[in-house]
Motif scaffolding. Structure first.
Motif, PDB file in Angstrom:
ATOM      1  N   LEU A 151       0.865  -1.176   0.000  1.00  0.00           N
ATOM      2  CA  LEU A 151       0.000   0.000   0.000  1.00  0.00           C
ATOM      3  C   LEU A 151       0.901   1.224   0.000  1.00  0.00           C
ATOM      4  O   LEU A 151       1.552   1.532   1.000  1.00  0.00           O
ATOM      5  N   ILE A 152       0.948   1.925  -1.128  1.00  0.00           N
ATOM      6  CA  ILE A 152       1.931   3.000  -1.264  1.00  0.00           C
ATOM      7  C   ILE A 152       1.354   4.375  -0.955  1.00  0.00           C
ATOM      8  O   ILE A 152       2.107   5.309  -0.664  1.00  0.00           O
ATOM      9  N   PHE A 153       0.027   4.542  -0.967  1.00  0.00           N
ATOM     10  CA  PHE A 153      -0.539   5.868  -0.702  1.00  0.00           C
ATOM     11  C   PHE A 153      -1.962   5.710  -0.180  1.00  0.00           C
ATOM     12  O   PHE A 153      -2.778   5.002  -0.781  1.00  0.00           O
ATOM     13  N   ASP A 154      -2.237   6.367   0.961  1.00  0.00           N
ATOM     14  CA  ASP A 154      -3.582   6.278   1.551  1.00  0.00           C
ATOM     15  C   ASP A 154      -4.028   7.614   2.137  1.00  0.00           C
ATOM     16  O   ASP A 154      -4.872   7.647   3.039  1.00  0.00           O
ATOM     17  N   PHE A 155      -3.464   8.719   1.630  1.00  0.00           N
ATOM     18  CA  PHE A 155      -3.824  10.069   2.077  1.00  0.00           C
ATOM     19  C   PHE A 155      -3.568  10.273   3.577  1.00  0.00           C
ATOM     20  O   PHE A 155      -4.271  11.024   4.239  1.00  0.00           O
ATOM     21  N   GLY A 156      -2.566   9.586   4.111  1.00  0.00           N
ATOM     22  CA  GLY A 156      -2.166   9.822   5.493  1.00  0.00           C
ATOM     23  C   GLY A 156      -2.963   9.078   6.547  1.00  0.00           C
ATOM     24  O   GLY A 156      -2.842   9.393   7.736  1.00  0.00           O
ATOM     25  N   GLN A 157      -3.743   8.070   6.154  1.00  0.00           N
ATOM     26  CA  GLN A 157      -4.528   7.346   7.156  1.00  0.00           C
ATOM     27  C   GLN A 157      -3.634   6.571   8.131  1.00  0.00           C
ATOM     28  O   GLN A 157      -3.865   6.570   9.347  1.00  0.00           O
ATOM     29  N   SER A 164      -2.243   8.387  16.692  1.00  0.00           N
ATOM     30  CA  SER A 164      -3.139   7.964  17.766  1.00  0.00           C
ATOM     31  C   SER A 164      -2.485   6.918  18.656  1.00  0.00           C
ATOM     32  O   SER A 164      -2.565   6.988  19.894  1.00  0.00           O
ATOM     33  N   SER A 165      -1.809   5.970  18.043  1.00  0.00           N
ATOM     34  CA  SER A 165      -1.156   4.911  18.804  1.00  0.00           C
ATOM     35  C   SER A 165      -0.034   5.465  19.677  1.00  0.00           C
ATOM     36  O   SER A 165       0.128   5.066  20.831  1.00  0.00           O
ATOM     37  N   ASP A 166       0.732   6.405  19.134  1.00  0.00           N
ATOM     38  CA  ASP A 166       1.824   7.004  19.905  1.00  0.00           C
ATOM     39  C   ASP A 166       1.294   7.762  21.125  1.00  0.00           C
ATOM     40  O   ASP A 166       1.903   7.735  22.201  1.00  0.00           O
ATOM     41  N   HIS A 167       0.161   8.442  20.958  1.00  0.00           N
ATOM     42  CA  HIS A 167      -0.438   9.143  22.096  1.00  0.00           C
ATOM     43  C   HIS A 167      -0.910   8.154  23.158  1.00  0.00           C
ATOM     44  O   HIS A 167      -0.782   8.420  24.365  1.00  0.00           O
ATOM     45  N   LEU A 168      -1.436   7.019  22.737  1.00  0.00           N
ATOM     46  CA  LEU A 168      -1.857   6.007  23.703  1.00  0.00           C
ATOM     47  C   LEU A 168      -0.648   5.419  24.434  1.00  0.00           C
ATOM     48  O   LEU A 168      -0.735   5.100  25.624  1.00  0.00           O
ATOM     49  N   VAL A 169       0.454   5.258  23.712  1.00  0.00           N
ATOM     50  CA  VAL A 169       1.679   4.784  24.367  1.00  0.00           C
ATOM     51  C   VAL A 169       2.109   5.771  25.454  1.00  0.00           C
ATOM     52  O   VAL A 169       2.447   5.378  26.582  1.00  0.00           O
ATOM     53  N   SER A 170       2.084   7.065  25.127  1.00  0.00           N
ATOM     54  CA  SER A 170       2.454   8.081  26.115  1.00  0.00           C
ATOM     55  C   SER A 170       1.495   8.059  27.296  1.00  0.00           C
ATOM     56  O   SER A 170       1.911   8.216  28.452  1.00  0.00           O
ATOM     57  N   ALA A 171       0.195   7.862  27.014  1.00  0.00           N
ATOM     58  CA  ALA A 171      -0.791   7.811  28.094  1.00  0.00           C
ATOM     59  C   ALA A 171      -0.498   6.662  29.052  1.00  0.00           C
ATOM     60  O   ALA A 171      -0.590   6.808  30.275  1.00  0.00           O
ATOM     61  N   GLN A 315      -8.629  12.599  19.012  1.00  0.00           N
ATOM     62  CA  GLN A 315      -8.678  13.571  17.917  1.00  0.00           C
ATOM     63  C   GLN A 315      -8.017  13.010  16.654  1.00  0.00           C
ATOM     64  O   GLN A 315      -8.490  13.241  15.534  1.00  0.00           O
ATOM     65  N   ALA A 316      -6.943  12.268  16.829  1.00  0.00           N
ATOM     66  CA  ALA A 316      -6.304  11.633  15.671  1.00  0.00           C
ATOM     67  C   ALA A 316      -7.212  10.571  15.062  1.00  0.00           C
ATOM     68  O   ALA A 316      -7.188  10.351  13.844  1.00  0.00           O
ATOM     69  N   ASN A 317      -8.019   9.916  15.890  1.00  0.00           N
ATOM     70  CA  ASN A 317      -8.950   8.907  15.372  1.00  0.00           C
ATOM     71  C   ASN A 317     -10.004   9.529  14.463  1.00  0.00           C
ATOM     72  O   ASN A 317     -10.503   8.868  13.553  1.00  0.00           O
ATOM     73  N   VAL A 318     -10.360  10.793  14.728  1.00  0.00           N
ATOM     74  CA  VAL A 318     -11.310  11.487  13.847  1.00  0.00           C
ATOM     75  C   VAL A 318     -10.722  11.621  12.447  1.00  0.00           C
ATOM     76  O   VAL A 318     -11.388  11.354  11.432  1.00  0.00           O
ATOM     77  N   ASN A 319      -9.462  12.033  12.369  1.00  0.00           N
ATOM     78  CA  ASN A 319      -8.799  12.153  11.057  1.00  0.00           C
ATOM     79  C   ASN A 319      -8.682  10.792  10.379  1.00  0.00           C
ATOM     80  O   ASN A 319      -8.813  10.684   9.150  1.00  0.00           O
ATOM     81  N   THR A 320      -8.420   9.766  11.164  1.00  0.00           N
ATOM     82  CA  THR A 320      -8.325   8.418  10.596  1.00  0.00           C
ATOM     83  C   THR A 320      -9.642   7.996   9.971  1.00  0.00           C
ATOM     84  O   THR A 320      -9.671   7.427   8.869  1.00  0.00           O
ATOM     85  N   ALA A 321     -10.741   8.279  10.675  1.00  0.00           N
ATOM     86  CA  ALA A 321     -12.057   7.897  10.152  1.00  0.00           C
ATOM     87  C   ALA A 321     -12.392   8.678   8.879  1.00  0.00           C
ATOM     88  O   ALA A 321     -13.010   8.134   7.953  1.00  0.00           O
ATOM     89  N   LYS A 322     -11.994   9.942   8.823  1.00  0.00           N
ATOM     90  CA  LYS A 322     -12.274  10.742   7.623  1.00  0.00           C
ATOM     91  C   LYS A 322     -11.517  10.226   6.404  1.00  0.00           C
ATOM     92  O   LYS A 322     -11.989  10.370   5.264  1.00  0.00           O
ATOM     93  N   LYS A 323     -10.352   9.632   6.614  1.00  0.00           N
ATOM     94  CA  LYS A 323      -9.560   9.156   5.484  1.00  0.00           C
ATOM     95  C   LYS A 323     -10.190   7.940   4.798  1.00  0.00           C
ATOM     96  O   LYS A 323      -9.722   7.526   3.726  1.00  0.00           O
ATOM     97  N   ASN A 324     -11.242   7.351   5.398  1.00  0.00           N
ATOM     98  CA  ASN A 324     -11.930   6.245   4.735  1.00  0.00           C
ATOM     99  C   ASN A 324     -12.682   6.696   3.487  1.00  0.00           C
ATOM    100  O   ASN A 324     -13.111   5.859   2.691  1.00  0.00           O
ATOM    101  N   ALA A 372     -21.825   3.777   6.382  1.00  0.00           N
ATOM    102  CA  ALA A 372     -20.978   3.231   7.442  1.00  0.00           C
ATOM    103  C   ALA A 372     -19.833   4.178   7.787  1.00  0.00           C
ATOM    104  O   ALA A 372     -19.478   4.353   8.958  1.00  0.00           O
ATOM    105  N   ARG A 373     -19.266   4.828   6.766  1.00  0.00           N
ATOM    106  CA  ARG A 373     -18.166   5.763   7.022  1.00  0.00           C
ATOM    107  C   ARG A 373     -18.643   6.986   7.791  1.00  0.00           C
ATOM    108  O   ARG A 373     -17.940   7.489   8.677  1.00  0.00           O
ATOM    109  N   ASP A 374     -19.834   7.467   7.462  1.00  0.00           N
ATOM    110  CA  ASP A 374     -20.384   8.610   8.199  1.00  0.00           C
ATOM    111  C   ASP A 374     -20.566   8.274   9.678  1.00  0.00           C
ATOM    112  O   ASP A 374     -20.270   9.097  10.559  1.00  0.00           O
ATOM    113  N   ILE A 375     -21.027   7.056   9.939  1.00  0.00           N
ATOM    114  CA  ILE A 375     -21.236   6.639  11.329  1.00  0.00           C
ATOM    115  C   ILE A 375     -19.909   6.574  12.076  1.00  0.00           C
ATOM    116  O   ILE A 375     -19.797   7.015  13.226  1.00  0.00           O
ATOM    117  N   LYS A 376     -18.887   6.034  11.427  1.00  0.00           N
ATOM    118  CA  LYS A 376     -17.579   5.942  12.071  1.00  0.00           C
ATOM    119  C   LYS A 376     -17.002   7.321  12.380  1.00  0.00           C
ATOM    120  O   LYS A 376     -16.397   7.526  13.442  1.00  0.00           O
TER     121      LYS A 376
END
Length: 493
Positions: A151-157, A164-171, A315-324, A372-376
């Motif tokens: 997967l070479i390009f996914d618009f930053g998803q 998001s994962s890095d923030h959870l690690v810090s938490a 907040q990062a999860n919101v951006n992730t969901a939008k990239k769908n 489904a994407r709108d719900i996410k």
């Protein structure tokens, strides 16, 4: 000739496989961020021999620690002795490590996914054409296959997922620090309660000694005919009450000792000498709450920092969901080789070798999924708002906790100063009344009351002393400081 063809085919397959494998190996170097997580500063303790216990089976249920029988352990040493064996700390560490590994797993999605498959088969058939004609055929085939998916390009998803994962690690790192602070705080409270029990036992023994002095004076007066039977009974009653208080104090010391072992996570059968501290000079009061105290807590308390990291992760999860909503570009490559062999009875063997290489660039475009994407996206936004509300609520609660802790500490310090004055006056009254009674200038009732008042005053002084230490420990905890025996009252000063 046949063997040469097979050899060349496999050499070519191994060559391409080595190239793809080397690419993947170089790209798959995982991060070791979890190794940089905060760890408890455990100072080594010189060990000699562990005390033998009569119940080895019970001891085996607890973490084993080496205790020096002749050494008196201070608060810092008690914490150090049990900190590395605390199950909650080890659990919090593993949670942080798992989160770090999950973050590393996301990083691997940036590199190609290479897989190899080898399919081989053998088939034998017997044909009977007539009673005298029989034909046997044999077929062998080997098909090695090497596939690459990337997967070479996914618009930053993936980047948003990694953020998001890095923030959870810090938490979870901050959660580990919080667990450590809670452990230290619990051991500190248990240690102070044990110190208070030791001091109360000392006071009860002093009180018993005072009542025995009174009893001895009454008996001497009785021999001289200067005291009544009622006076003797009152003195005996006072001694009996003091003995009862002494028994209760001894039992309280045993119970607080077991509670300290429990807080440390040690076996209830452990035998350890504890260095008590009940002579520390306390300040009269501390400064009123200031804005910088609250500001310092908001940037140092691990629970607030952990909650803030959770907010950033949501907040990062919101951006992730939008990239769908966006397409994804991927590459698929395939390298295959096949070798077939066919043989029949009384006929020459036949073999065939073929090689194939292909590469495709694809685009995955999401068009319709029934909402489904709108719900996410809405779910992610709601979770982000919820985490922000929780964060704001936590900050408000932290500010209130600091104000209450400061007021509690000031109240305890003021009470301790009053108790010191009470002990001073009660001691004067008791000494004067006892001297007057011996000279026949006062009654036994006055002596008994003054002795009770002195014992009560000393108990109040002890209670307010340790209440001040506990309040100081609580203030240090709500401010986000790690407590030890050296700076337990630094915040009070």
């Amino acid at each position: 000739m046949k063997n040469s063809t097979i050899s060349r085919s496999f050499m070519k397959y191994k060559f391409y496989f080595s190239i793809f494998f080397s690419m993947g190996l170089v790209s798959c170097v995982a991060s070791d961020d979890w190794q940089t997580m905060p760890v408890v500063d455990n100072h080594s303790i010189v060990v000699h021999s562990n005390q033998g216990q009569t119940n080895d089976e019970l001891n085996s249920l607890f973490s084993s620690v080496d205790i020096i029988p002749s050494h008196q352990y201070s608060l810092a040493e008690l914490i150090d002795l049990s900190q590395s064996n605390n199950t909650e700390l080890r659990s919090a560490w593993q949670q942080a490590k798992q989160a770090a590994l999950a973050s590393n797993a996301i990083k691997t999605t940036y590199i190609p996914n290479v897989s190899a498959n080898i399919i081989g088969g053998y088939q034998k058939n017997d044909f009977d054409f007539t009673d005298s004609i029989h034909v046997n055929t044999r077929t062998k085939e080997i098909i090695p296959n090497l596939t690459l998916q990337w997967l070479i390009f996914d618009f930053g998803q993936r980047s948003d997922l990694l953020t998001s994962s890095d923030h959870l690690v810090s938490a979870l790192k901050y959660n580990f620090n919080l667990t450590n602070q809670k452990f230290v705080y619990q051991v500190t409270l248990a240690y102070l309660n044990y110190n208070q029990a030791v001091k109360d036992l000392t006071l009860s023994e002093q009180g018993l000694s005072n009542t025995l002095v009174i009893q001895d004076s009454v008996k001497k007066k009785r021999v001289q005919g200067l005291a009544t039977i009622v006076d003797v009974a009152q003195a005996d009653q006072l001694v009996s009450q003091s003995k009862l208080d002494n028994v209760i104090a001894k039992n309280n010391k045993k119970n607080t000792y077991q509670q300290l072992l429990q807080a440390m996570g040690l076996s209830p059968l452990s035998k350890i000498n504890i260095k008590t501290d009940s002579e520390r000079k306390l300040p009269v009061s501390i400064a009123p709450v200031a804005d910088q105290w609250i500001k310092a807590a908001l940037i140092s308390r691990p629970d607030i920092l952990a909650n803030y990291e959770v907010v950033k992760a949501k907040q990062a999860n919101v951006n992730t969901a939008k990239k769908n909503y966006y397409p994804k570009v991927f590459v698929v490559a395939n390298l295959s080789s096949s070798h077939s062999y066919w043989g029949a009875q009384s006929l020459p063997d036949l073999s065939q070798t073929s090689n194939g290489t292909n590469i495709f660039v694809g685009v995955h475009i999401p068009i319709y999924d029934g909402g489904a994407r709108d719900i996410k996206v809405e779910q992610a936004k709601s979770q982000a708002l919820e985490s922000m509300e929780q964060f704001n609520n936590l900050k408000n609660n932290a500010a209130n906790e600091i104000v209450i802790a400061i007021n509690t500490l000031n109240s305890a310090l003021e009470s301790h100063q009053s108790a010191l004055n009470l002990v001073k006056t009660a001691n004067i009254t008791y000494t004067a009344s006892l001297s007057s009674y011996k000279q026949g200038l006062s009654t036994l009732t006055l002596v008994n009351e003054s002795a009770k008042s002195l014992t009560y005053a000393k108990k109040i002084e002890s209670q307010t002393y340790f209440a001040s230490l506990i309040a100081a420990s609580n203030l240090a905890f709500v401010l986000g400081f790690t407590i030890n025996s050296d700076n337990i009252l630094t915040v009070a000063n």
